[in-house]
Design a protein around this motif. Structure first.
Motif, PDB file in Angstrom:
ATOM      1  N   UNK A  96       6.944   9.546   1.899  1.00  0.00           N
ATOM      2  CA  UNK A  96       6.049   8.383   1.925  1.00  0.00           C
ATOM      3  C   UNK A  96       4.900   8.676   0.976  1.00  0.00           C
ATOM      4  N   UNK A  97       4.519   7.679   0.179  1.00  0.00           N
ATOM      5  CA  UNK A  97       3.437   7.886  -0.776  1.00  0.00           C
ATOM      6  C   UNK A  97       2.609   6.609  -0.913  1.00  0.00           C
ATOM      7  N   UNK A  98       1.389   6.767  -1.465  1.00  0.00           N
ATOM      8  CA  UNK A  98       0.558   5.609  -1.806  1.00  0.00           C
ATOM      9  C   UNK A  98       1.139   4.969  -3.059  1.00  0.00           C
ATOM     10  N   UNK A  99       1.583   3.751  -2.958  1.00  0.00           N
ATOM     11  CA  UNK A  99       2.255   3.088  -4.067  1.00  0.00           C
ATOM     12  C   UNK A  99       1.279   2.349  -4.980  1.00  0.00           C
ATOM     13  N   UNK A 100       0.180   1.834  -4.443  1.00  0.00           N
ATOM     14  CA  UNK A 100      -0.659   0.958  -5.275  1.00  0.00           C
ATOM     15  C   UNK A 100      -1.868   1.654  -5.899  1.00  0.00           C
ATOM     16  N   UNK A 101      -1.826   2.978  -6.012  1.00  0.00           N
ATOM     17  CA  UNK A 101      -2.843   3.703  -6.780  1.00  0.00           C
ATOM     18  C   UNK A 101      -2.120   4.549  -7.825  1.00  0.00           C
ATOM     19  N   UNK A 137       0.815  -1.212   0.000  1.00  0.00           N
ATOM     20  CA  UNK A 137       0.000   0.000   0.000  1.00  0.00           C
ATOM     21  C   UNK A 137       0.849   1.263   0.000  1.00  0.00           C
ATOM     22  N   UNK A 138       1.893   1.300   0.853  1.00  0.00           N
ATOM     23  CA  UNK A 138       2.726   2.490   1.001  1.00  0.00           C
ATOM     24  C   UNK A 138       4.180   2.188   0.649  1.00  0.00           C
ATOM     25  N   UNK A 193       1.422  17.745   5.698  1.00  0.00           N
ATOM     26  CA  UNK A 193       0.121  18.332   5.352  1.00  0.00           C
ATOM     27  C   UNK A 193      -1.018  17.324   5.464  1.00  0.00           C
ATOM     28  N   UNK A 194      -0.706  16.064   5.859  1.00  0.00           N
ATOM     29  CA  UNK A 194      -1.688  14.980   5.792  1.00  0.00           C
ATOM     30  C   UNK A 194      -1.657  14.130   7.048  1.00  0.00           C
ATOM     31  N   UNK A 195      -2.837  13.661   7.476  1.00  0.00           N
ATOM     32  CA  UNK A 195      -2.912  12.578   8.453  1.00  0.00           C
ATOM     33  C   UNK A 195      -3.637  11.399   7.817  1.00  0.00           C
ATOM     34  N   UNK A 196      -3.314  10.209   8.277  1.00  0.00           N
ATOM     35  CA  UNK A 196      -3.876   8.964   7.771  1.00  0.00           C
ATOM     36  C   UNK A 196      -4.666   8.274   8.881  1.00  0.00           C
ATOM     37  N   UNK A 214       0.105   9.486  -4.523  1.00  0.00           N
ATOM     38  CA  UNK A 214      -0.014  10.690  -3.699  1.00  0.00           C
ATOM     39  C   UNK A 214       0.972  10.677  -2.539  1.00  0.00           C
ATOM     40  N   UNK A 215       1.744  11.750  -2.404  1.00  0.00           N
ATOM     41  CA  UNK A 215       2.720  11.893  -1.321  1.00  0.00           C
ATOM     42  C   UNK A 215       1.996  12.350  -0.061  1.00  0.00           C
ATOM     43  N   UNK A 216       2.244  11.661   1.076  1.00  0.00           N
ATOM     44  CA  UNK A 216       1.577  12.001   2.329  1.00  0.00           C
ATOM     45  C   UNK A 216       2.545  12.489   3.398  1.00  0.00           C
ATOM     46  N   UNK A 217       3.838  12.367   3.149  1.00  0.00           N
ATOM     47  CA  UNK A 217       4.837  12.833   4.134  1.00  0.00           C
ATOM     48  C   UNK A 217       6.139  13.112   3.403  1.00  0.00           C
ATOM     49  N   UNK A 218       6.803  14.206   3.788  1.00  0.00           N
ATOM     50  CA  UNK A 218       8.068  14.579   3.169  1.00  0.00           C
ATOM     51  C   UNK A 218       9.078  14.949   4.243  1.00  0.00           C
TER      52      UNK A 218
END
Length: 784
Positions: free
Chosen positions: A61-66, A45-46, A145-148, A70-74
């Motif tokens: 960190x990004x979503x790998x399987x879509x 997934x990530x 900028x993101x929470x999961x 989308x990058x969720x952490x840098x």
């Protein structure tokens, strides 16, 4: 740029180049951009590693399987990108670092406690484990900028927006979990009372609150004891195997997104902190303000100001005039540019004075050499120096903005001379007044009043009245002939006119448009023309086709619309070989419901469309459905709830009250929507001859299947959850009730479709559908 980034990501993030999906990363493991390698979570997934950014690479960190990746952490998002020869290393000493070939080593974690291993978890959390297998560092503690799901935003933590979709450095906006229990959004450069533009209004909770997102898409606040304080959204109706993220976007709005395994499209917005994109304070730069155009924010300069950069209007504006400094021996009379109902950061004022009137405030600013602008409100005059900051339209503020601009420069003694000149000019004007009057009277008597001039005068007057109703572009007939190559490419035809494809020129270049030419007699054409102009010109909604302009030339009446190259919903449902999947059809139904809800309840003037059917629903480039063809729309005044009118619309979609000559309300559209909902669900016409007899009338068949608890028969060979299908069917059956009062409003329909309210079983269908009028039956069958 966004598409280029996605292309690069899809190339570099090829799973074939990825390292093993082993959940444990041992000391000595490393990654390099040149090797296109990254560490995957166990399910894939990530991913954690290098991704292309700017002219180099960042660690994130990004979503790998879509497809969107989308990058969720840098890591260190405001630092320059790494070069392609950098190395990400979990050293044998337990330190996680990035080592460029030149420059300083960047430490990610592992100073106090050496890591014995690391892991990219399926939650999207990258962690370092200590010798006792406990987590000693995790990315969840340092959100960008993101929470999961499972990642709380704890007290005094914040999310900061990106600059843009392709620029992950820190942007203009932030959302903070305050120690008073309130979740608040601010511009980055101004935090405190007066600068928040959204909050959860939970400041009564006290210390220890946190923002949480669960795996089912519920975004909620929890207090220190683990009790849920409030939910920001309703529980999301699952669509396949969905994933969620909550992000403060570059435009300053905090949004909850979902992505379903059943959909191949982009992220879907489940909830947002604001529907008005001008709400974020500071969206536009210095000396500019934000206003909404078709739901999108536009940064505008005040009069006598110009953009600092025409290509990047959000950077702000600068004045294009100069003020000569006033001194004891030189005086300058100033003009003022006036703006009404705009708010600015008034804490930038250097002096507050009392002023009984707006003119008193002007005078105070004129006399003060430091004053470049003044804000007048309720006998208060706040004087400021430029630049003005945080400008936005605020109709509740009642603030008058006075911008000082240049006037005449004068010295001592000039005022008396100026006064004598004024007296002389006034005397001459009075002496000439009689002569001027006689000249004007003579011209009026001798004025030529030919029939052509009278016609043109009347036509111009009518045109001006139309233009007063809506601010649209006026085209000449010759312009539209050129745009359509003399009306040669017909793309559609209806009861009131023919639609042609055309190309018009705009400031940004050429634009494809659809031009509808009304073809009825003048009286009827003019009535329909005015009706459609008013109906569409005052509406702005993403699920309504936009009217761009009009032509009112002699007996010619034409309308210029945005061009919808994907055609009508009827083409997709009944002609295309590719069938829209279930999730796509649900989305289309929701699009139409929201558009009708806007027409019925949110417009300043309530609008009944009167002809809802698949042919009048057009599909845009992104697959969104838009309601079109308001030529039959019936306008109601704000204090009017129903009207009597002749039969309109298309047989088979018209409500019983049309046939029974009863008052027509917005519930007539609800009925038509219900019939069309069944067509969308079943991908077939409301009446078909080449099917079993009990299935020929679609609404009857739907009702029979529902009564027999066999709704799955409606979507043969499709995998659709029965409960979701029943929900859609029940909504449709409520919509097509004989009695208008029994039908829900489109607001209620929207809530039902979104799963926000329970839907009771609908009552029996009675006369209109179960026993259609024999005189109308032929029309029902033959109408397309």
């Amino acid at each position: 740029m966004a598409f280029l980034l996605l292309f690069l990501l899809s190339f570099v993030f090829n799973p074939a180049n990825a390292q093993s999906r082993s959940s444990i990363i041992e000391p000595g493991s490393s990654l390099s951009p040149n090797n296109n390698s990254y560490w995957l979570s166990e399910s894939g997934q990530f991913a954690f590693g290098f991704y292309p950014y700017g002219n180099g690479y960042s660690v994130g960190i990004w979503f790998e399987n879509i497809p969107q990746k989308t990058v969720v952490w840098t890591l260190n998002r405001d630092d320059p990108p790494f070069t392609g020869d950098a190395t990400l290393l979990l050293s044998t000493q337990g330190r996680l670092t990035v080592r460029p070939t030149q420059g300083r080593e960047v430490l990610i974690a592992g100073v106090a406690n050496a890591a014995s291993s690391a892991s990219m978890l399926d939650s999207g959390n990258f962690v370092l484990f200590g010798s006792s297998s406990g987590i000693i560092w995790q990315s969840f503690d340092f959100p960008t900028d993101t929470i999961l799901p499972g990642q709380p935003l704890v007290v005094n933590s914040k999310l900061v927006s990106d600059v843009s979709e392709t620029n992950h450095t820190s942007g203009k906006f932030q959302i903070i979990m305050q120690d008073d229990g309130n979740l608040v959004q601010y511009p980055v450069e101004a935090v405190g009372v007066g600068f928040s533009y959204w909050s959860s209004e939970t400041n009564h909770v006290g210390y220890g609150a946190s923002l949480n997102l669960d795996s089912e898409g519920l975004l909620y606040l929890q207090n220190a004891t683990g009790f849920n304080i409030t939910s920001l959204n309703n529980k999301v109706a699952a669509t396949g195997k969905s994933i969620y993220r909550a992000t403060i976007d570059a435009d300053g709005i905090f949004r909850l997104y979902s992505h379903s395994s059943n959909r191949l499209d982009n992220w879907f917005i489940e909830w947002s902190s604001s529907d008005n994109k001008c709400d974020p304070i500071g969206l536009c730069g210095e000396n500019s303000y934000c206003f909404s155009m078709e739901g999108e924010p536009v940064c505008q300069c005040p009069p006598r100001f110009v953009y600092i950069d025409e290509e990047h209007k959000d950077l702000g504006c600068r004045k294009n005039y100069s003020l000569v400094a006033c001194t004891e021996r030189n005086y300058q009379t100033f003009n003022f540019s006036k703006l009404v109902d705009f708010s600015w950061k008034d804490s930038d004022s250097y002096l507050n004075v009392s002023a009984r009137t707006e003119n008193d405030c002007r005078s105070e600013c004129s006399r003060d050499c430091n004053c470049e602008a003044a804000l007048y409100n309720n006998q208060s005059c706040k004087m400021l120096k430029l630049p003005l900051r945080f400008g936005r339209r605020d109709t509740s503020s009642q603030i008058i903005t006075l911008l000082k601009i240049a006037g005449e420069l004068a010295g001592p003694g000039t005022r008396k001379r100026k006064l004598r000149i004024d007296i002389l000019i006034t005397s001459l004007a009075l002496a000439c007044s009689t002569l001027v009057f006689l000249v004007v009277a003579a011209i009026g008597v001798l004025k030529y009043r030919s029939r052509v001039q009278e016609y043109n005068r009347i036509l111009c007057s009518v045109n001006n009245r139309v233009a007063e109703d809506v601010a649209l572009k006026s085209f000449t007939l010759e312009e539209l002939k050129d745009a359509t190559n003399n009306f040669v490419e017909e793309i559609g035809k209806g009861a009131y006119g023919t639609v042609f494809r055309g190309v018009i020129s705009e400031a940004a270049g050429e634009r494809m448009v659809a031009i509808k030419r009304l073809e009825k007699v003048v009286a009827e054409g003019e009535r329909e023309f005015r009706n459609e102009m008013k109906a569409i010109g005052i509406t702005h909604h993403k699920n309504l086709v936009r009217l761009l302009g009009y032509c009112y030339d002699g007996t010619d009446r034409l309308l210029v619309y945005e061009y919808m190259k994907n055609g009508s919903l009827a083409d997709f449902l009944f002609k295309s070989k590719l069938k829209i999947n279930w999730e796509g059809r649900v989305e289309i139904v929701l699009n139409i419901a929201r558009g009708l809800c806007y027409l019925h309840e949110e417009c300043e003037t309530q609008i009944i469309h009167c002809d809802i059917k698949p042919e009048n629903i057009l599909m845009d480039d992104n697959g969104y459905a838009k309601i079109a063809d308001f030529g039959l729309a019936k306008l109601l005044m704000p204090n009017q709830s129903k009207t009597y009118t002749g039969l309109r619309g298309t047989m088979g979609y018209v409500a019983p009250e049309w046939v029974w000559n009863l008052p027509i309300t917005v519930k007539a559209d609800v009925y038509s929507f219900g019939i069309m909902l069944f067509e969308i669900v079943c991908c077939r016409r409301r009446v078909e001859a080449d099917v079993p007899e009990n299935e020929q009338f679609l609404a009857d068949w739907v009702y029979d299947c529902f009564k027999a608890n066999e709704v799955e028969m409606l979507v043969r060979n499709e995998e659709v959850t029965k409960s979701k299908l029943e929900r859609m069917v029940k909504v449709g059956l409520w919509c097509i009730q004989d009695e208008a009062l029994s039908r829900p409003s489109m607001k209620e329909v929207t809530l039902m479709l979104e799963g926000r309210v329970n839907i009771p079983d609908p009552p029996l269908l009675r006369s209109f559908l179960r026993s259609p009028d024999p005189l109308l039956l032929g029309s029902f069958v033959s109408s397309p």
